[in-house]
Write a protein that holds these residues in place. Structure first.
Motif, PDB file in Angstrom:
ATOM      1  N   ARG A  73       0.991  -1.108  -0.027  1.00  0.00           N
ATOM      2  CA  ARG A  73       0.232   0.008  -0.066  1.00  0.00           C
ATOM      3  C   ARG A  73       0.960   1.263   0.066  1.00  0.00           C
ATOM      4  NH1 ARG A  73      -0.904   2.666   5.004  1.00  0.00           N
ATOM      5  NH2 ARG A  73      -0.017   1.515   6.823  1.00  0.00           N
ATOM      6  N   MET A  74       0.444   2.213  -0.321  1.00  0.00           N
ATOM      7  CA  MET A  74       1.148   3.551  -0.687  1.00  0.00           C
ATOM      8  C   MET A  74       0.325   4.628   0.460  1.00  0.00           C
ATOM      9  SD  MET A  74       1.655   4.039  -4.684  1.00  0.00           S
ATOM     10  CE  MET A  74       1.861   5.693  -4.601  1.00  0.00           C
ATOM     11  N   GLN A  75       1.041   5.100   1.456  1.00  0.00           N
ATOM     12  CA  GLN A  75       0.627   6.247   2.171  1.00  0.00           C
ATOM     13  C   GLN A  75       1.062   7.522   1.906  1.00  0.00           C
ATOM     14  OE1 GLN A  75       2.328   5.715   6.302  1.00  0.00           O
ATOM     15  NE2 GLN A  75       1.510   7.651   6.864  1.00  0.00           N
ATOM     16  N   SER A  76       0.174   8.247   1.313  1.00  0.00           N
ATOM     17  CA  SER A  76       0.533   9.562   0.631  1.00  0.00           C
ATOM     18  C   SER A  76       1.021  10.476   1.833  1.00  0.00           C
ATOM     19  CB  SER A  76      -0.899  10.312  -0.231  1.00  0.00           C
ATOM     20  OG  SER A  76      -0.545  11.548  -0.475  1.00  0.00           O
ATOM     21  N   ILE A  77       1.993  11.262   1.400  1.00  0.00           N
ATOM     22  CA  ILE A  77       2.347  12.321   2.345  1.00  0.00           C
ATOM     23  C   ILE A  77       2.336  13.693   1.712  1.00  0.00           C
ATOM     24  CG2 ILE A  77       4.501  13.417   3.524  1.00  0.00           C
ATOM     25  CD1 ILE A  77       3.491  10.463   4.510  1.00  0.00           C
ATOM     26  N   SER A  78       2.755  14.042   0.499  1.00  0.00           N
ATOM     27  CA  SER A  78       2.537  15.463  -0.223  1.00  0.00           C
ATOM     28  C   SER A  78       2.373  14.859  -1.702  1.00  0.00           C
ATOM     29  CB  SER A  78       3.673  16.387   0.116  1.00  0.00           C
ATOM     30  OG  SER A  78       4.686  16.124  -0.547  1.00  0.00           O
ATOM     31  N   ARG A  79       1.773  16.067  -2.582  1.00  0.00           N
ATOM     32  CA  ARG A  79       1.941  15.842  -3.996  1.00  0.00           C
ATOM     33  C   ARG A  79       1.743  17.196  -4.773  1.00  0.00           C
ATOM     34  NH1 ARG A  79      -2.882  11.967  -5.470  1.00  0.00           N
ATOM     35  NH2 ARG A  79      -1.526  10.528  -4.881  1.00  0.00           N
ATOM     36  N   THR A  80       2.466  17.237  -5.708  1.00  0.00           N
ATOM     37  CA  THR A  80       2.639  18.523  -6.429  1.00  0.00           C
ATOM     38  C   THR A  80       2.373  18.197  -7.868  1.00  0.00           C
ATOM     39  OG1 THR A  80       4.593  19.358  -5.083  1.00  0.00           O
ATOM     40  CG2 THR A  80       4.248  20.379  -6.915  1.00  0.00           C
ATOM     41  N   VAL A  81       1.390  18.938  -8.394  1.00  0.00           N
ATOM     42  CA  VAL A  81       0.925  18.837  -9.852  1.00  0.00           C
ATOM     43  C   VAL A  81       1.267  19.887 -10.599  1.00  0.00           C
ATOM     44  CG1 VAL A  81      -1.166  18.489 -11.196  1.00  0.00           C
ATOM     45  CG2 VAL A  81      -0.948  17.679  -8.905  1.00  0.00           C
ATOM     46  N   PHE A 117       5.503   9.601  -0.977  1.00  0.00           N
ATOM     47  CA  PHE A 117       4.758   8.604  -0.429  1.00  0.00           C
ATOM     48  C   PHE A 117       5.556   7.757   0.351  1.00  0.00           C
ATOM     49  CE2 PHE A 117       5.516   7.405  -4.343  1.00  0.00           C
ATOM     50  CZ  PHE A 117       5.902   5.871  -4.291  1.00  0.00           C
ATOM     51  N   ILE A 118       4.803   6.771   1.597  1.00  0.00           N
ATOM     52  CA  ILE A 118       5.863   5.794   1.894  1.00  0.00           C
ATOM     53  C   ILE A 118       5.109   4.303   1.541  1.00  0.00           C
ATOM     54  CG2 ILE A 118       6.103   4.759   4.234  1.00  0.00           C
ATOM     55  CD1 ILE A 118       5.500   7.365   5.685  1.00  0.00           C
ATOM     56  N   PHE A 119       5.889   3.695   1.262  1.00  0.00           N
ATOM     57  CA  PHE A 119       5.720   2.325   0.736  1.00  0.00           C
ATOM     58  C   PHE A 119       5.592   1.308   1.584  1.00  0.00           C
ATOM     59  CE2 PHE A 119       7.153  -1.621  -1.304  1.00  0.00           C
ATOM     60  CZ  PHE A 119       5.856  -1.880  -2.414  1.00  0.00           C
ATOM     61  N   THR A 164      12.279 -12.112   3.727  1.00  0.00           N
ATOM     62  CA  THR A 164      12.973 -12.127   5.060  1.00  0.00           C
ATOM     63  C   THR A 164      11.502 -11.912   5.968  1.00  0.00           C
ATOM     64  OG1 THR A 164      12.760  -9.687   4.869  1.00  0.00           O
ATOM     65  CG2 THR A 164      14.860 -10.508   4.061  1.00  0.00           C
ATOM     66  N   GLY A 165      10.350 -11.754   5.469  1.00  0.00           N
ATOM     67  CA  GLY A 165       9.040 -11.689   6.562  1.00  0.00           C
ATOM     68  C   GLY A 165       9.112 -10.238   6.988  1.00  0.00           C
ATOM     69  N   LYS A 166      10.088  -9.552   6.867  1.00  0.00           N
ATOM     70  CA  LYS A 166      10.055  -7.967   7.656  1.00  0.00           C
ATOM     71  C   LYS A 166       9.129  -7.125   6.819  1.00  0.00           C
ATOM     72  CE  LYS A 166      13.958  -8.828   9.951  1.00  0.00           C
ATOM     73  NZ  LYS A 166      14.083  -8.709  11.579  1.00  0.00           N
ATOM     74  N   LYS A 167       8.214  -6.485   7.913  1.00  0.00           N
ATOM     75  CA  LYS A 167       7.519  -5.493   7.337  1.00  0.00           C
ATOM     76  C   LYS A 167       8.345  -4.346   6.928  1.00  0.00           C
ATOM     77  CE  LYS A 167       3.310  -6.618   9.442  1.00  0.00           C
ATOM     78  NZ  LYS A 167       2.417  -6.746   8.056  1.00  0.00           N
ATOM     79  N   LEU A 168       8.164  -3.519   5.952  1.00  0.00           N
ATOM     80  CA  LEU A 168       8.827  -2.580   5.291  1.00  0.00           C
ATOM     81  C   LEU A 168       8.020  -1.439   5.219  1.00  0.00           C
ATOM     82  CD1 LEU A 168      10.908  -4.297   2.449  1.00  0.00           C
ATOM     83  CD2 LEU A 168      11.443  -4.194   4.747  1.00  0.00           C
ATOM     84  N   ALA A 169       8.711  -0.142   5.509  1.00  0.00           N
ATOM     85  CA  ALA A 169       8.059   1.182   5.390  1.00  0.00           C
ATOM     86  C   ALA A 169       9.072   2.094   4.959  1.00  0.00           C
ATOM     87  CB  ALA A 169       7.302   1.690   6.508  1.00  0.00           C
ATOM     88  N   VAL A 170       8.892   2.190   3.311  1.00  0.00           N
ATOM     89  CA  VAL A 170      10.029   2.994   2.823  1.00  0.00           C
ATOM     90  C   VAL A 170       9.590   4.231   2.258  1.00  0.00           C
ATOM     91  CG1 VAL A 170      11.817   2.963   0.993  1.00  0.00           C
ATOM     92  CG2 VAL A 170      10.928   0.691   2.153  1.00  0.00           C
ATOM     93  N   PRO A 171      10.010   5.294   2.597  1.00  0.00           N
ATOM     94  CA  PRO A 171       9.880   6.694   2.043  1.00  0.00           C
ATOM     95  C   PRO A 171      10.130   6.800   0.403  1.00  0.00           C
ATOM     96  CG  PRO A 171      10.890   6.928   4.096  1.00  0.00           C
ATOM     97  CD  PRO A 171      11.145   5.784   3.807  1.00  0.00           C
ATOM     98  N   MET A 172       9.208   7.062  -0.081  1.00  0.00           N
ATOM     99  CA  MET A 172       9.639   7.273  -1.638  1.00  0.00           C
ATOM    100  C   MET A 172       9.172   8.584  -2.322  1.00  0.00           C
ATOM    101  SD  MET A 172       8.955   3.530  -3.337  1.00  0.00           S
ATOM    102  CE  MET A 172       9.842   2.018  -2.623  1.00  0.00           C
ATOM    103  N   ALA A 175      10.453   6.706   7.704  1.00  0.00           N
ATOM    104  CA  ALA A 175       9.108   6.849   7.240  1.00  0.00           C
ATOM    105  C   ALA A 175       8.366   7.219   8.563  1.00  0.00           C
ATOM    106  CB  ALA A 175       8.533   5.485   6.996  1.00  0.00           C
ATOM    107  N   THR A 176       8.650   6.946   9.886  1.00  0.00           N
ATOM    108  CA  THR A 176       7.965   7.489  11.016  1.00  0.00           C
ATOM    109  C   THR A 176       8.206   9.029  11.020  1.00  0.00           C
ATOM    110  OG1 THR A 176       8.332   5.450  12.076  1.00  0.00           O
ATOM    111  CG2 THR A 176       7.608   7.379  13.354  1.00  0.00           C
ATOM    112  N   LEU A 177       9.210   9.446  10.675  1.00  0.00           N
ATOM    113  CA  LEU A 177       9.189  11.048  11.082  1.00  0.00           C
ATOM    114  C   LEU A 177       8.731  11.586   9.769  1.00  0.00           C
ATOM    115  CD1 LEU A 177      10.871  13.470  12.348  1.00  0.00           C
ATOM    116  CD2 LEU A 177      12.933  12.980  10.881  1.00  0.00           C
ATOM    117  N   LEU A 178       8.627  11.148   8.439  1.00  0.00           N
ATOM    118  CA  LEU A 178       8.101  11.757   7.446  1.00  0.00           C
ATOM    119  C   LEU A 178       6.645  11.749   7.725  1.00  0.00           C
ATOM    120  CD1 LEU A 178       8.765  12.675   4.635  1.00  0.00           C
ATOM    121  CD2 LEU A 178       8.161  10.334   3.668  1.00  0.00           C
TER     122      LEU A 178
END
Length: 398
Positions: free
Chosen positions: A277-285, A294-296, A314-322, A373-376
């Motif tokens: 899933r994608m967690q939206s942080i900001s968007r410029t059009v 966003f955070i992936f 690895t079975g790890k949960k990932l939260a990667v700022p993109m 990701a937490t700080l973003l």
């Protein structure tokens, strides 16, 4: 709609989505009318005057080596214009322009009938085209690739001059853009002078200029991008995802050099773990781009080669700022440039250490894990400047 549990390429929903299609119409010798190649199917008129291939320094690239950019007529049609391409040949410029206007007015897909744009790619006809604007007030704006103007046009004009060209004196109605290219052929993908970046920047500027003068076509770029991500991450349909893209798109995941170039490669590429899933942080059009921060989120329960190439699950949960830079042509995507910090992805997957030996001591790597990701997502959730403190850098003897 619930997410499918697995990807089935043979399911009814995975049949290829038909691309916008409209056959070109021969109006006269060297004069071709291409209706809009968008899902909307209608648009204003643009006339492109093109040099014959015999006058161009053609490239010998073929197959997978050829640039993805289409030739100008198709590219403007994918932007939503009804395009008449005039190749220099028999007939005067005046006659060909009249044929072009009449052909556009006969087209049911034409949605603006009182003004047209003209783009000139051929140095030999610039003066004749400028003169034609005095004869037909429906010619509303002009774009000239590479060549100085002899006479001042009456309409808003955008001129692209290659490096080394003589400057044009400042005159009303004319905007000049110097481009980092040796010749005006930088816009033709079939030539050796074609340059992807320069052609892309010039095309965006030309599209903004023409749309402003003609009053369109305009598309909801944000909605187009959200539709694409909905099909990719929610419906998880490769066919429907590809249906939101132009004929030959590409995706570039910059940190890993992964992606797909062209429809065939990209169709095979779109696969994701089941809980992405994608967690939206900001968007410029912008005019033809969406910049999405966003955070992936995903669970690394299968090998994800675009993110962690060759790394077993690895079975790890990932939260990667993109960060995604999404180029949209008309009402379909052309490309995605996706950026992220590969260090935090590897750290969260547990495949790199927090400390490494360095000159007989241990060095704590300046890489954040899920804290990025937490700080973003919440600027107060993580104490600032922790990496500048004593717990990072050289920390103890081996």
């Amino acid at each position: 709609m619930s997410r499918p549990l697995f990807y089935d390429p043979n399911s009814a929903g995975e049949q290829p989505v038909a691309l916008p299609s409209a056959p070109a119409i021969n109006l006269a010798a060297g004069v071709i009318l291409q209706p809009p190649l968008t899902r909307r199917g209608a648009g204003p008129g643009l006339i492109a005057l093109l040099p014959p291939d015999s006058t161009l320094n053609l490239s010998n690239k073929s197959g997978d080596d050829k640039p993805l950019d289409p030739v100008p007529v198709q590219k403007w049609a994918e932007e939503g214009f009804a395009v008449v391409g005039i190749t220099t040949g028999p007939g005067s410029v005046q006659e060909n322009l009249k044929t072009a206007v009449d052909g556009l007015l006969s087209l049911k897909e034409l949605d603006t009938r009182d003004k047209f744009a003209v783009a000139v790619y051929d140095q030999h006809v610039v003066a004749d085209v400028v003169a034609a604007f005095h004869q037909d007030s429906r010619l509303a704006c002009l774009v000239v690739y590479g060549y100085p103007l002899v006479t001042v046009p009456l309409v808003p004009t955008l001129v692209f001059l290659p490096a080394g060209s003589a400057d044009i004196p400042s005159v009303p109605n004319v905007t000049v853009c110097k481009v980092d290219a040796p010749s005006s052929s930088f816009v033709f993908p079939q030539t050796v002078d074609f340059h992807t970046g320069t052609a892309s920047i010039a095309h965006t500027k030309a599209a903004v200029h023409i749309r402003k003068c003609l009053g369109g076509p305009f598309f909801d770029l944000e909605a187009i991008w959200e539709e694409h991500t909905y099909f990719e991450f929610e419906v998880r349909s490769v066919a429907k995802t590809m249906g939101t893209m132009v004929a030959e798109p590409y995706v570039n995941h910059v940190p890993t050099l992964a992606g797909g170039v062209g429809r065939r490669q990209l169709s095979a590429f779109y696969r994701n773990p089941k809980d992405t899933r994608m967690q939206s942080i900001s968007r410029t059009v912008g005019a033809d781009r969406v910049v999405d921060e966003f955070i992936f989120h995903c669970t690394h329960d299968k090998q994800i080669d675009w993110l962690l190439p060759g790394v077993p699950p690895t079975g790890k949960k990932l939260a990667v700022p993109m960060l995604g830079v999404i180029n949209i042509r008309g009402d379909r995507l052309y490309h995605e440039h996706i950026w992220w910090d590969q260090g935090t992805a590897c750290m969260q997957a547990g495949i790199i250490p927090t400390h490494v030996p360095f000159e007989g001591k241990m060095l704590r790597l300046p890489i954040a894990g899920v804290e990025s990701a937490t700080l973003l997502a919440d600027e107060r959730a993580v104490s600032p400047n922790e990496m500048l403190g004593p717990t990072y850098g050289i920390c103890k003897d081996v």
